[in-house]
Design a protein around this motif. Structure first.
Motif, PDB file in Angstrom:
ATOM      1  N   LYS A 171       0.824  -1.210   0.000  1.00  0.00           N
ATOM      2  CA  LYS A 171       0.000   0.000   0.000  1.00  0.00           C
ATOM      3  C   LYS A 171       0.860   1.264   0.000  1.00  0.00           C
ATOM      4  O   LYS A 171       0.513   2.255  -0.654  1.00  0.00           O
TER       5      LYS A 171
ATOM      6  N   GLN B 107       2.041   1.602  -3.554  1.00  0.00           N
ATOM      7  CA  GLN B 107       0.921   1.935  -4.428  1.00  0.00           C
ATOM      8  C   GLN B 107       0.460   3.380  -4.222  1.00  0.00           C
ATOM      9  O   GLN B 107       0.121   4.077  -5.183  1.00  0.00           O
TER      10      GLN B 107
ATOM     11  N   LEU C 126      -8.132  -2.611  -3.764  1.00  0.00           N
ATOM     12  CA  LEU C 126      -7.237  -1.489  -3.487  1.00  0.00           C
ATOM     13  C   LEU C 126      -7.825  -0.151  -3.933  1.00  0.00           C
ATOM     14  O   LEU C 126      -7.171   0.887  -3.791  1.00  0.00           O
TER      15      LEU C 126
ATOM     16  N   HIS D 121      -8.036   2.650  -1.128  1.00  0.00           N
ATOM     17  CA  HIS D 121      -6.712   3.178  -0.774  1.00  0.00           C
ATOM     18  C   HIS D 121      -6.120   3.989  -1.917  1.00  0.00           C
ATOM     19  O   HIS D 121      -5.687   5.143  -1.732  1.00  0.00           O
ATOM     20  N   ASN D 122      -6.094   3.420  -3.114  1.00  0.00           N
ATOM     21  CA  ASN D 122      -5.495   4.120  -4.257  1.00  0.00           C
ATOM     22  C   ASN D 122      -6.368   5.267  -4.743  1.00  0.00           C
ATOM     23  O   ASN D 122      -5.859   6.270  -5.252  1.00  0.00           O
TER      24      ASN D 122
ATOM     25  N   THR E 226      -8.514   1.042   5.856  1.00  0.00           N
ATOM     26  CA  THR E 226      -8.561  -0.407   6.041  1.00  0.00           C
ATOM     27  C   THR E 226      -9.897  -0.834   6.637  1.00  0.00           C
ATOM     28  O   THR E 226     -10.451  -1.879   6.266  1.00  0.00           O
TER      29      THR E 226
ATOM     30  N   VAL F 163      -7.707  -7.691   0.800  1.00  0.00           N
ATOM     31  CA  VAL F 163      -6.889  -6.513   1.096  1.00  0.00           C
ATOM     32  C   VAL F 163      -7.014  -6.113   2.561  1.00  0.00           C
ATOM     33  O   VAL F 163      -6.017  -5.818   3.239  1.00  0.00           O
TER      34      VAL F 163
ATOM     35  N   SER G  79      -4.113  -6.437   5.376  1.00  0.00           N
ATOM     36  CA  SER G  79      -3.685  -5.193   6.012  1.00  0.00           C
ATOM     37  C   SER G  79      -3.704  -5.326   7.528  1.00  0.00           C
ATOM     38  O   SER G  79      -2.735  -4.970   8.213  1.00  0.00           O
TER      39      SER G  79
END
Length: 490
Positions: A269, A272, A389, A392-393, A437, A476, A480
């Protein structure tokens, strides 16, 4: 009606994904052209070789710096024309480890440069090192790389063409079979380094220096404005500035620079976030200039797709969230079934993406049966994790587009080879669980419930999509939490 608002969001997001996939299809076409026309330059002889400086940016890398220095000492190039700069910003025992190691290589021209202030992060270290570099050419390797000792002899000859500003090699993977997540990272990176880099370079579209595993003409770096730290991807930024100045870049997929893949989700993460946010920052910085510049339509098209490719995570997140009310609308009869049938057009996106990853990964496996079987399970798992993801991204992309600044956080290195070693004791882990998360865990449960409702109500139109979202967010979030809990000793 409110339901059509969500249908519109869903449709527009899917259109963006389709446009992106069509650009990928064009790259795939030129990937085959590149392979047919690949004619590597002959290896250099010892006569008339230019002076080269290798820069090694290092920051708290006690686990990998020993093998890095050993690899540099093996580099095959005339000793009187090779300088190796260790650009050390470390604040831990890495400094003393390096000084002790250098005593073992008295005949190698190592230059140790330690900064007390980490001004400009990696870009700042490279810029300060460049001021002292004696080489006409500048090769750069991150701390987790172990380059081919013939790297310079294979790439330097290309600079006989005065228009060449940078030559990029293909990344290899030291530990791709270490875990499921390292396999999936290799799966994704191979598509970039095979189809994307080769496809763009085949048609003289902009490609990017990947931050490491490449070699620059020093004059090109300076002419393009030197290294700048106003984005998190200083490599992509300099690449676009240089190519807008008319410098030519060359990609060598047959020259492989192996590196370590992060094995744990917190490190993945971190990497990324930097890549996606930096890409969005570069889009803000360069896209308008490129589109207004004196470039062909295909160059502008691929530059737009390249600079905006991180937007795919926001599109995926919007498609996922808007699919919930859209599914409900179909179930309640609020949306005509004809709309859903028309959406079958978007299956083209999946087919194209599947083909891109197929040819990228299978070409490296020589189209073997083993490679095919691995591809068949890796593709759906990779797509699911990529969806997982998206929170997060997506946050990283949004911050990049809106100008929110954040520090350069480097990816922890581990020195893991296949199944040997362990990452649990690594002192560079981040301990704080980000709020995203918990959002991922909630979305995993939400889409799992939707899967159950689809089965219960026999509405299967979005069953597979919601199942992949549930799997992706679940994998994910669990990975995490696990990376945090093990490190914290809980």
């Amino acid at each position: 009606m409110w339901i059509y608002l969500f249908l519109g969001i869903y449709g527009l997001s899917m259109c963006f994904i389709l446009c992106y996939s069509l650009a990928q299809a064009n790259l795939l076409w030129h990937f085959f052209r590149f392979k047919r026309n690949l004619t590597p330059a002959a290896s250099a002889s010892d006569t008339n070789l230019p002076a080269v400086t290798i820069q090694l940016p290092v920051y708290n890398e006690k686990y990998v710096v020993k093998r890095l220095i050993a690899a540099m000492a093996r580099m095959d190039y005339p000793a009187d024309k090779l300088e190796i700069q260790i650009l050390d910003d470390s604040t831990d025992e890495t400094c003393s480890i390096i000084r002790e190691l250098l005593q073992n290589f008295p005949k190698t021209n190592f230059k140790y440069l330690h900064r007390k202030e980490r001004t400009g992060f990696k870009a700042g270290a490279l810029r300060e090192g460049l001021e002292k570099a004696s080489g006409e050419l500048i090769a750069i390797f991150d701390a987790d790389f172990i380059p081919d000792d013939q790297f310079l002899l294979k790439t330097v000859p290309h600079f006989s063409d005065s228009r060449i500003g940078m030559v990029q090699s293909r990344w290899g993977h030291l530990n791709e079979n270490y875990s499921l997540f390292t396999r999936l990272q290799a799966f994704a990176l191979d598509a970039h380094f095979m189809v994307e880099q080769m496809g763009r370079n085949a048609q003289q579209a902009f490609i990017n220096f990947n931050g490491t595993g490449g070699i620059w003409r020093k004059e090109c770096i300076i002419d393009a404005g030197n290294w700048q730290e106003d984005t998190l991807t200083e490599d992509l930024d300099l690449s676009y500035r240089a190519q807008q100045r008319g410098w030519k870049f060359l990609y060598r997929p047959d020259v492989v620079s192996p590196a370590e893949l992060p094995p744990v989700m917190s490190a993945i993460k971190s990497q990324q976030f930097r890549w996606t946010k930096g890409g969005a920052e570069c889009a803000v910085k360069h896209l308008k200039q490129v589109l207004k510049g004196p470039f062909s339509f295909k160059v502008k098209m691929h530059a737009a797709a390249h600079l905006l490719n991180s937007m795919i995570f926001i599109a995926v997140l919007l498609v996922g969230l808007s699919s919930i009310p859209v599914w409900w609308g179909f179930y309640q009869g609020l949306i005509p079934l004809l709309y859903f049938k028309a959406a079958a057009l978007f299956l083209l996106s999946f087919i194209i993406i599947a083909l891109v990853y197929f040819f990228a990964n299978l070409s490296l496996a020589n189209y073997s049966r083993k490679g095919l079987l691995r591809y068949l399970w890796e593709l759906p798992v990779f797509l699911s994790v990529s969806m997982g993801l998206s929170v997060h991204n997506g946050q990283a992309v949004w911050e990049g587009l809106t100008g929110k600044k954040s520090p350069f956080i480097r990816t922890p290195k581990y020195n893991l080879d296949e199944k040997r070693g362990a990452w649990v004791s690594n002192v560079y882990h981040q301990l704080k669980v980000p709020a995203g998360t918990y959002v991922e865990a909630i979305l995993a449960l939400l889409f799992l419930v939707l899967v159950g409702l689809s089965l219960y109500t026999a509405t299967y139109e979005m069953l597979l999509f919601h199942a992949m979202l549930a799997l992706g967010f679940g994998m994910v979030s669990v990975a995490s939490f696990r990376s945090y809990r093990i490190k914290a000793g809980k």
